[in-house]
Design an enzyme around this catalytic site. Structure first.
Site, PDB file in Angstrom:
ATOM      1  N   THR A  45       0.842  -1.312   0.067  1.00 39.65           N
ATOM      2  CA  THR A  45      -0.071   0.077   0.071  1.00 39.65           C
ATOM      3  C   THR A  45       0.646   1.110  -0.225  1.00 39.65           C
ATOM      4  OG1 THR A  45      -0.055  -0.207   2.349  1.00 39.65           O
ATOM      5  CG2 THR A  45      -2.015  -0.946   1.016  1.00 39.65           C
ATOM      6  N   ASP A  46       2.289   1.211   0.355  1.00 42.56           N
ATOM      7  CA  ASP A  46       3.108   2.370   0.639  1.00 42.56           C
ATOM      8  C   ASP A  46       3.043   3.106  -0.731  1.00 42.56           C
ATOM      9  OD1 ASP A  46       5.008   0.529  -0.335  1.00 42.56           O
ATOM     10  OD2 ASP A  46       6.506   1.201   0.902  1.00 42.56           O
ATOM     11  N   GLY A 133      12.328  -9.861   4.038  1.00 46.41           N
ATOM     12  CA  GLY A 133      11.085  -9.122   4.219  1.00 46.41           C
ATOM     13  C   GLY A 133      10.943  -8.372   5.324  1.00 46.41           C
ATOM     14  N   LEU A 134      12.005  -8.296   6.162  1.00 46.60           N
ATOM     15  CA  LEU A 134      11.931  -7.444   7.371  1.00 46.60           C
ATOM     16  C   LEU A 134      12.870  -6.202   7.247  1.00 46.60           C
ATOM     17  CD1 LEU A 134      12.293 -10.528  10.108  1.00 46.60           C
ATOM     18  CD2 LEU A 134      10.112  -9.520   9.154  1.00 46.60           C
ATOM     19  N   SER A 136      16.001  -5.341   6.292  1.00 41.11           N
ATOM     20  CA  SER A 136      17.370  -5.469   6.550  1.00 41.11           C
ATOM     21  C   SER A 136      18.069  -4.179   5.856  1.00 41.11           C
ATOM     22  CB  SER A 136      18.168  -6.759   6.558  1.00 41.11           C
ATOM     23  OG  SER A 136      18.415  -7.015   5.231  1.00 41.11           O
ATOM     24  N   SER A 137      17.528  -3.714   4.634  1.00 37.42           N
ATOM     25  CA  SER A 137      18.356  -2.819   4.063  1.00 37.42           C
ATOM     26  C   SER A 137      18.070  -1.434   4.730  1.00 37.42           C
ATOM     27  CB  SER A 137      17.755  -2.825   2.450  1.00 37.42           C
ATOM     28  OG  SER A 137      16.424  -2.834   2.303  1.00 37.42           O
ATOM     29  N   ASP A 181       9.742   1.329   4.538  1.00 39.08           N
ATOM     30  CA  ASP A 181      10.904   0.594   5.308  1.00 39.08           C
ATOM     31  C   ASP A 181      11.660   1.721   6.050  1.00 39.08           C
ATOM     32  OD1 ASP A 181       9.915  -1.486   4.043  1.00 39.08           O
ATOM     33  OD2 ASP A 181      11.811  -1.753   2.738  1.00 39.08           O
ATOM     34  N   TYR A 230       7.738  -7.042  -8.151  1.00 37.98           N
ATOM     35  CA  TYR A 230       7.622  -5.934  -7.715  1.00 37.98           C
ATOM     36  C   TYR A 230       7.215  -4.825  -8.493  1.00 37.98           C
ATOM     37  CZ  TYR A 230       8.157  -2.047  -4.257  1.00 37.98           C
ATOM     38  OH  TYR A 230       8.273  -0.871  -3.319  1.00 37.98           O
TER      39      TYR A 230
END
Ligand code: ADP
Ligand code: MG
Length: 389
Positions: A45-46, A133-134, A136-137, A181, A230
């Site tokens: 959604t972002d 998907g958490l 890290s970047s 993120d 994506y």
């Protein structure tokens, strides 16, 4: 006495210091950290300027640093066991080593903004699983920006830091990510989730009712084709918005979209339907978690996963197996995908008292179905990017 976390942090810090000594022959003088995040609701959604309910998590990236006066930056990543070195007066991307570009990109973008950078030696250590998907970047980018901020003696708001780190990932790494993120990693507040409105970038702190625990379940399956898929989803959403004459899908209510769905090609309609409903669910889940309404939480999570699978098509077989394992485990309240999908981590809301039993059951069931050992991380809501002692 030390709490378990403090004891674990002490061990972790000791390893980082030992590595720093070995690599650079000196002691670090500055420490910064920034958390990863899990989206509790709001897949994709972002970039459609909708809502996301995000949780900055108690898994984070630490950078221990020491200033240098010669304009050189030397970095070592303990996670990748890899090194990088560059001069601040000439920052070029590296084609063969992707991780270097996250570091160089942050330095380049901050410098282009006119913020004065100081060279440094630094060691990176992260407990955010990489490429799962958490985010890290973003944890790496935001921790690094915080190091440069402290060494440079200037200060930017958390919002601006997030936007600059996003710019680094968009322009230097070449990953066209939305703002979720970096915002999560910079604006986190210990103890609460954030309802982020990606249109005006405002956030609302959301206190999850006592007795509900967030548990992340890692399928340990490679996220395949994430970049290409994506970008394809992004352009399908843009196409839908353009055909309906709105600047972003955020401008549509579920009712308004339903009335005009027939104007769209079927595939685009499915993508739009998911996004518009998912954004509404992010607001609804915030309210349900604050109220401790477990029935509502279960329903919203189930709708989100069904939409991700059937409409947005970002699920993989491993994710379906993990979904089954989570839903069959004791104490589960609701479960769904996380991150961009296509493997990686998923998230469950669990009765806090049942966390251990939930974890054990998920590991067993998932292994029986896939012969893959999953990882399960119960997490807390963590503070955003900061310098720490
Ligand atoms: P995610 O952000 O979901 O973990 P991404 O593909 O967006 O996955 O970013 C992962 C990349 O970020 C890694 O491939 C690596 O290049 C970089 N990265 C993240 N954490 C670290 C780390 N601790 N050390 C070195 N590079 C890292
Ligand atoms: Mg990322």
């Amino acid at each position: 006495m030390l709490s378990t976390n403090q004891a674990a942090d002490g061990v972790r810090a000791g390893r980082v210091v030992a590595c720093f000594r070995e690599k650079f022959g000196s002691e670090p003088e500055l420490w910064a950290r920034a958390p990863g995040r899990v989206d509790l609701m709001g897949s994709h959604t972002d970039y459609n300027l909708g809502f996301v309910l995000t949780l900055p998590i108690s898994r984070d990236t630490w950078i221990a640093a020491r200033r240098r006066d010669d304009g050189v930056v030397r970095m070592h990543s303990m996670n990748l066991d890899a090194d990088d070195e560059f001069r601040l007066d000439r920052i070029d991307p590296v084609a063969e080593s992707r991780w270097c570009n996250y570091v160089r990109g942050v330095a380049a973008i901050l410098q282009n903004e006119g913020l004065a950078l100081t060279g440094c030696d630094a060691v990176i250590h992260s407990t955010v699983p990489v490429e799962s998907g958490l985010s890290s970047s973003a944890a790496l980018e935001c921790a690094l920006a915080t190091v440069f901020e402290a060494l440079g003696g200037w200060s930017v708001t958390a919002e601006r830091k997030a936007l600059l780190c996003q710019k680094a990932e968009n322009e230097f790494v070449g990953m066209k990510c939305g703002i979720l993120d970096q915002y999560s990693s910079c604006l986190g507040r210990a103890g609460c989730a954030l309802l982020l409105d990606c249109r005006d970038l405002s956030t609302r702190a959301v206190h999850i009712a006592d007795g509900i625990r967030v548990v992340i379940c890692n399928t340990m399956s490679q996220r395949r084709l994430t970049g290409g898929e994506y970008l394809q989803r992004r352009s399908q959403c843009e196409q839908g918005a353009a055909l309906l004459g709105v600047s972003a899908l955020r401008e549509l209510t579920p009712e308004a979209l339903a009335a005009r769905r027939h104007e769209l090609p079927e595939l685009v309609a499915k993508r739009c339907e998911f996004i518009v409903a998912e954004s509404a669910r992010a607001e609804a889940l915030a309210a349900a978690l604050e109220a401790g309404d477990r029935v509502a939480v279960a329903g919203l999570c189930a709708e989100s996963f069904a939409g991700a699978r059937d409409l947005y098509e970002i699920c993989s077989p491993a994710m379906s197996d993990m979904m089954d394992a989570m839903l069959a485990a004791p104490g589960v309240i609701g479960a769904r995908q996380a991150g961009a999908g296509f493997g990686g981590c998923m998230v469950a809301l669990v009765d806090a008292a049942s966390t251990d039993a939930f974890r054990a059951a998920v590991l067993d069931t998932y292994y029986a179905a896939t012969q893959v050992r999953a990882e399960v991380y119960p997490v807390e809501a963590a503070e955003g990017a900061e310098v720490f002692q």
